[in-house]
Design a protein around this motif. Structure first.
Motif, PDB file in Angstrom:
ATOM      1  N   ALA A   1       0.823  -1.209   0.000  1.00 34.73           N
ATOM      2  CA  ALA A   1       0.000   0.000   0.000  1.00 34.73           C
ATOM      3  C   ALA A   1       0.858   1.260   0.000  1.00 34.73           C
ATOM      4  N   ILE A   2       1.925   1.251   0.809  1.00 34.45           N
ATOM      5  CA  ILE A   2       2.825   2.418   0.840  1.00 34.45           C
ATOM      6  C   ILE A   2       3.479   2.635  -0.521  1.00 34.45           C
ATOM      7  N   LEU A   3       3.948   1.534  -1.147  1.00 35.64           N
ATOM      8  CA  LEU A   3       4.577   1.660  -2.467  1.00 35.64           C
ATOM      9  C   LEU A   3       3.578   2.132  -3.518  1.00 35.64           C
ATOM     10  N   ILE A   4       2.356   1.610  -3.483  1.00 33.57           N
ATOM     11  CA  ILE A   4       1.355   2.001  -4.478  1.00 33.57           C
ATOM     12  C   ILE A   4       1.012   3.480  -4.341  1.00 33.57           C
ATOM     13  N   ILE A   5       0.811   3.926  -3.107  1.00 35.09           N
ATOM     14  CA  ILE A   5       0.473   5.345  -2.899  1.00 35.09           C
ATOM     15  C   ILE A   5       1.620   6.242  -3.335  1.00 35.09           C
ATOM     16  N   SER A   6       2.847   5.861  -2.981  1.00 34.01           N
ATOM     17  CA  SER A   6       4.008   6.681  -3.364  1.00 34.01           C
ATOM     18  C   SER A   6       4.192   6.726  -4.876  1.00 34.01           C
ATOM     19  N   MET A   7       3.885   5.612  -5.563  1.00 26.09           N
ATOM     20  CA  MET A   7       4.007   5.611  -7.027  1.00 26.09           C
ATOM     21  C   MET A   7       2.909   6.433  -7.681  1.00 26.09           C
ATOM     22  N   LEU A   8       1.696   6.363  -7.144  1.00 27.60           N
ATOM     23  CA  LEU A   8       0.594   7.111  -7.752  1.00 27.60           C
ATOM     24  C   LEU A   8       0.744   8.611  -7.569  1.00 27.60           C
ATOM     25  N   VAL A   9       1.285   9.020  -6.420  1.00 27.47           N
ATOM     26  CA  VAL A   9       1.481  10.454  -6.189  1.00 27.47           C
ATOM     27  C   VAL A   9       2.863  10.911  -6.611  1.00 27.47           C
ATOM     28  N   ASN A  10       3.663   9.964  -7.113  1.00 23.77           N
ATOM     29  CA  ASN A  10       5.011  10.268  -7.617  1.00 23.77           C
ATOM     30  C   ASN A  10       5.893  10.911  -6.545  1.00 23.77           C
ATOM     31  N   ARG A  11       5.906  10.222  -5.370  1.00 24.12           N
ATOM     32  CA  ARG A  11       6.723  10.699  -4.263  1.00 24.12           C
ATOM     33  C   ARG A  11       7.592   9.548  -3.758  1.00 24.12           C
ATOM     34  N   ASN A  12       8.632   9.925  -3.042  1.00 22.41           N
ATOM     35  CA  ASN A  12       9.514   8.915  -2.456  1.00 22.41           C
ATOM     36  C   ASN A  12       8.792   8.195  -1.315  1.00 22.41           C
ATOM     37  N   PRO A  13       8.875   6.838  -1.262  1.00 25.98           N
ATOM     38  CA  PRO A  13       8.209   6.115  -0.166  1.00 25.98           C
ATOM     39  C   PRO A  13       8.702   6.522   1.217  1.00 25.98           C
ATOM     40  N   LEU A  14       9.948   6.970   1.313  1.00 26.96           N
ATOM     41  CA  LEU A  14      10.480   7.373   2.617  1.00 26.96           C
ATOM     42  C   LEU A  14       9.712   8.565   3.185  1.00 26.96           C
ATOM     43  N   ILE A  15       9.186   9.426   2.296  1.00 25.96           N
ATOM     44  CA  ILE A  15       8.411  10.572   2.775  1.00 25.96           C
ATOM     45  C   ILE A  15       7.145  10.095   3.464  1.00 25.96           C
ATOM     46  N   LEU A  16       6.502   9.080   2.869  1.00 23.68           N
ATOM     47  CA  LEU A  16       5.301   8.524   3.504  1.00 23.68           C
ATOM     48  C   LEU A  16       5.634   7.830   4.811  1.00 23.68           C
ATOM     49  N   LEU A  17       6.765   7.129   4.847  1.00 24.50           N
ATOM     50  CA  LEU A  17       7.156   6.435   6.077  1.00 24.50           C
ATOM     51  C   LEU A  17       7.437   7.420   7.201  1.00 24.50           C
ATOM     52  N   SER A  18       8.018   8.570   6.857  1.00 25.59           N
ATOM     53  CA  SER A  18       8.284   9.567   7.897  1.00 25.59           C
ATOM     54  C   SER A  18       6.981  10.128   8.458  1.00 25.59           C
ATOM     55  N   GLY A  19       5.942  10.172   7.641  1.00 25.62           N
ATOM     56  CA  GLY A  19       4.654  10.649   8.120  1.00 25.62           C
ATOM     57  C   GLY A  19       3.918   9.643   8.978  1.00 25.62           C
ATOM     58  N   LEU A  20       4.300   8.375   8.876  1.00 27.56           N
ATOM     59  CA  LEU A  20       3.639   7.356   9.689  1.00 27.56           C
ATOM     60  C   LEU A  20       3.965   7.513  11.170  1.00 27.56           C
ATOM     61  N   GLY A  21       5.114   8.118  11.477  1.00 28.62           N
ATOM     62  CA  GLY A  21       5.451   8.319  12.885  1.00 28.62           C
ATOM     63  C   GLY A  21       4.429   9.186  13.590  1.00 28.62           C
ATOM     64  N   ALA A  22       3.933  10.213  12.880  1.00 30.25           N
ATOM     65  CA  ALA A  22       2.916  11.083  13.487  1.00 30.25           C
ATOM     66  C   ALA A  22       1.572  10.383  13.601  1.00 30.25           C
ATOM     67  N   MET A  23       1.377   9.318  12.818  1.00 29.00           N
ATOM     68  CA  MET A  23       0.115   8.585  12.850  1.00 29.00           C
ATOM     69  C   MET A  23       0.205   7.330  13.710  1.00 29.00           C
ATOM     70  N   ALA A  24       1.244   7.245  14.541  1.00 32.98           N
ATOM     71  CA  ALA A  24       1.448   6.023  15.335  1.00 32.98           C
ATOM     72  C   ALA A  24       0.253   5.733  16.233  1.00 32.98           C
ATOM     73  N   ALA A  25      -0.285   6.782  16.872  1.00 26.02           N
ATOM     74  CA  ALA A  25      -1.425   6.573  17.768  1.00 26.02           C
ATOM     75  C   ALA A  25      -2.635   6.057  17.006  1.00 26.02           C
ATOM     76  N   VAL A  26      -2.856   6.609  15.812  1.00 24.10           N
ATOM     77  CA  VAL A  26      -3.989   6.157  15.000  1.00 24.10           C
ATOM     78  C   VAL A  26      -3.772   4.717  14.545  1.00 24.10           C
ATOM     79  N   LEU A  27      -2.544   4.400  14.140  1.00 22.99           N
ATOM     80  CA  LEU A  27      -2.247   3.038  13.718  1.00 22.99           C
ATOM     81  C   LEU A  27      -2.397   2.051  14.872  1.00 22.99           C
ATOM     82  N   MET A  28      -1.989   2.454  16.070  1.00 22.53           N
ATOM     83  CA  MET A  28      -2.160   1.585  17.233  1.00 22.53           C
ATOM     84  C   MET A  28      -3.632   1.305  17.478  1.00 22.53           C
TER      85      MET A  28
END
Length: 427
Positions: free
Chosen positions: A153-180
């Motif tokens: 899912a991370i790779l698909i989203i990063s490819m569709l928006v033409n962004r580096n996957p690492l940028i999305l991964l860095s944003g997951l840290g702020a969403m840790a509570a939601v992911l938990m």
């Protein structure tokens, strides 16, 4: 080849974009042909080859084909992604990026689904191992599928928006509570699965009893989130894995491993039928092979006791005598020890419980040497059939409540077992 392409480009100068549209259509045709060749020629050949192999089960072969079929979808996507980026098409840069990214996202999704099919194949093969029921890995494979889909899912989203996957991964840290919060059940189930596996609490094939979840039967599947139990009525109860940690349940594996299944049942005797035995009755009961030694020892013991009382000048009323209940209790114990269906190395006990309104309970406590349910019930019924049938020989009566409308408590009288009327001494 280049000369033909150059000539074609000159011929399709007008209208604008005709050359690119034609080349793009040709690329789609090539991708469709490649897809047809892959599915209807290559996969059929592989299908025949896999089924011709002498190794593997039909289920294994089907999963292998599913894994290969999913990877086959990558071929047309690779052709499109490679073709649109080629300068021959002369497409708009934006269109090239869109088509290339969509193809790359489709490839990521296809590879992820193929990897999940590979995990299913690993699960099927692993379950054939002898130690698979005691160490199931389906829960861990399901966790692996979740991780695969998250990465895809991370790779698909990063490819569709033409962004580096690492940028999305860095944003997951702020969403840790939601992911938990989203994966709360998964995390709890994973921790519970680790505890169940490390403590060997539940295996596939175990008979567990969990009243709080209405589960009473054999475990047929241990997954990441649930444990499936097939009840005695063939219904399936799905129990959350974490409930096996938070709630109490009974696992009957210890009974099967020990080789003995417990019998704990009482015969309720009428207290009015308990009495001393006469000398003729004792001589008749000595014909029983099981208790003749007991009666001989008892006779020696009572003779010595009574002789001391007589020497002291005590009246005969103080003498000790043999009772029919004590003799029957000794008979039951020896009968159980000689029974071929009773486990000789486990606890065997015949005891009186506290008398009550339903008579004197004579409890039989022993273990059968066959833990199978049908065999166990047969052995238990055979034992109590014999004991109930032989009770009149000891002039004892079973206590039971009458079934008439008066509701009175009664017992059927039995004639005293005289030597000439009593059954033979065969057991």
């Amino acid at each position: 080849m280049e000369e033909y392409i150059a000539t074609l480009r000159e011929l399709l100068v007008e209208p604008p974009g005709a050359y690119s549209a034609l080349m793009f259509a040709a690329l789609l045709v090539i991708a469709a042909i490649a897809n047809w060749v892959t599915k209807y020629i290559l996969l059929r050949w592989l299908h025949r080859l896999i089924h011709a192999l002498p190794v593997g089960q039909p289920e294994d072969k089907a999963l292998r084909l599913a894994f290969i079929a999913r990877l086959a979808h990558v071929v047309p996507a690779l052709i499109l992604a490679t073709g649109v980026s080629h300068s021959v098409l002369e497409l708009n840069n934006t269109l090239v990026v869109v088509v290339s990214n969509v193809c790359s996202a489709f490839i990521a999704l296809t590879v992820g689904m193929a990897f999940c099919s590979l995990l299913d194949l690993i699960d099927v093969v692993y379950r054939r191992r002898p130690d698979a029921p005691s160490k199931p890995i389906k829960g861990y494979l399901q966790l692996g599928k979740i991780l695969v889909f998250v990465v895809a899912a991370i790779l698909i989203i990063s490819m569709l928006v033409n962004r580096n996957p690492l940028i999305l991964l860095s944003g997951l840290g702020a969403m840790a509570a939601v992911l938990m919060l989203i994966f709360q059940d998964t995390i709890l189930s994973l921790v519970a699965s680790l505890q169940i596996g490390s403590n060997d609490m539940v295996r596939i094939g175990d008979w567990i009893e969990m009243p709080s979840q209405n589960a009473d039967g054999y475990v047929i599947e241990v997954a990441l989130h649930t444990v499936k139990v097939q009840n005695w009525d063939k219904t399936i109860t799905t129990v959350p894995v974490r409930k096996l940690i938070t709630d109490s349940f009974k696992n009957w594996r210890g009974m099967f491993d020990s080789g003995g299944r417990r019998i704990k049942r009482s015969i309720y005797l009428d207290q009015r039928s308990i009495r001393f035995l006469g000398k003729d009755e004792v001589r008749h009961l000595e014909e029983f092979v099981l208790i003749n030694e007991y009666l001989e020892q008892k006779n020696v013991e009572l003779t010595e006791w009574n002789a001391r009382l007589e020497a002291q000048g005590v009246k005969p009323i103080n003498e000790r005598r043999v009772t029919n209940l004590g003799t029957f209790r000794a008979y039951v114990e020896r009968y159980l020890r000689s029974h071929p269906g009773v486990h000789k190395d486990m606890l065997l006990l015949v005891r009186q419980l506290q008398p009550g309104a339903t008579g004197i309970p004579l409890e039989i406590y022993c273990f059968t040497n066959d833990t199978r349910w049908v065999s166990y019930e047969g052995i238990q019924a055979d034992i109590f059939d014999h004991l109930l049938a032989i009770l009149p020989t000891f002039d004892l009566r079973v206590f039971q409540q009458c079934s008439d409308t008066s509701g009175m408590i009664a017992a059927v009288p039995v004639q005293s077992a005289r030597p000439e009327e009593a059954p033979g001494g065969k057991v």
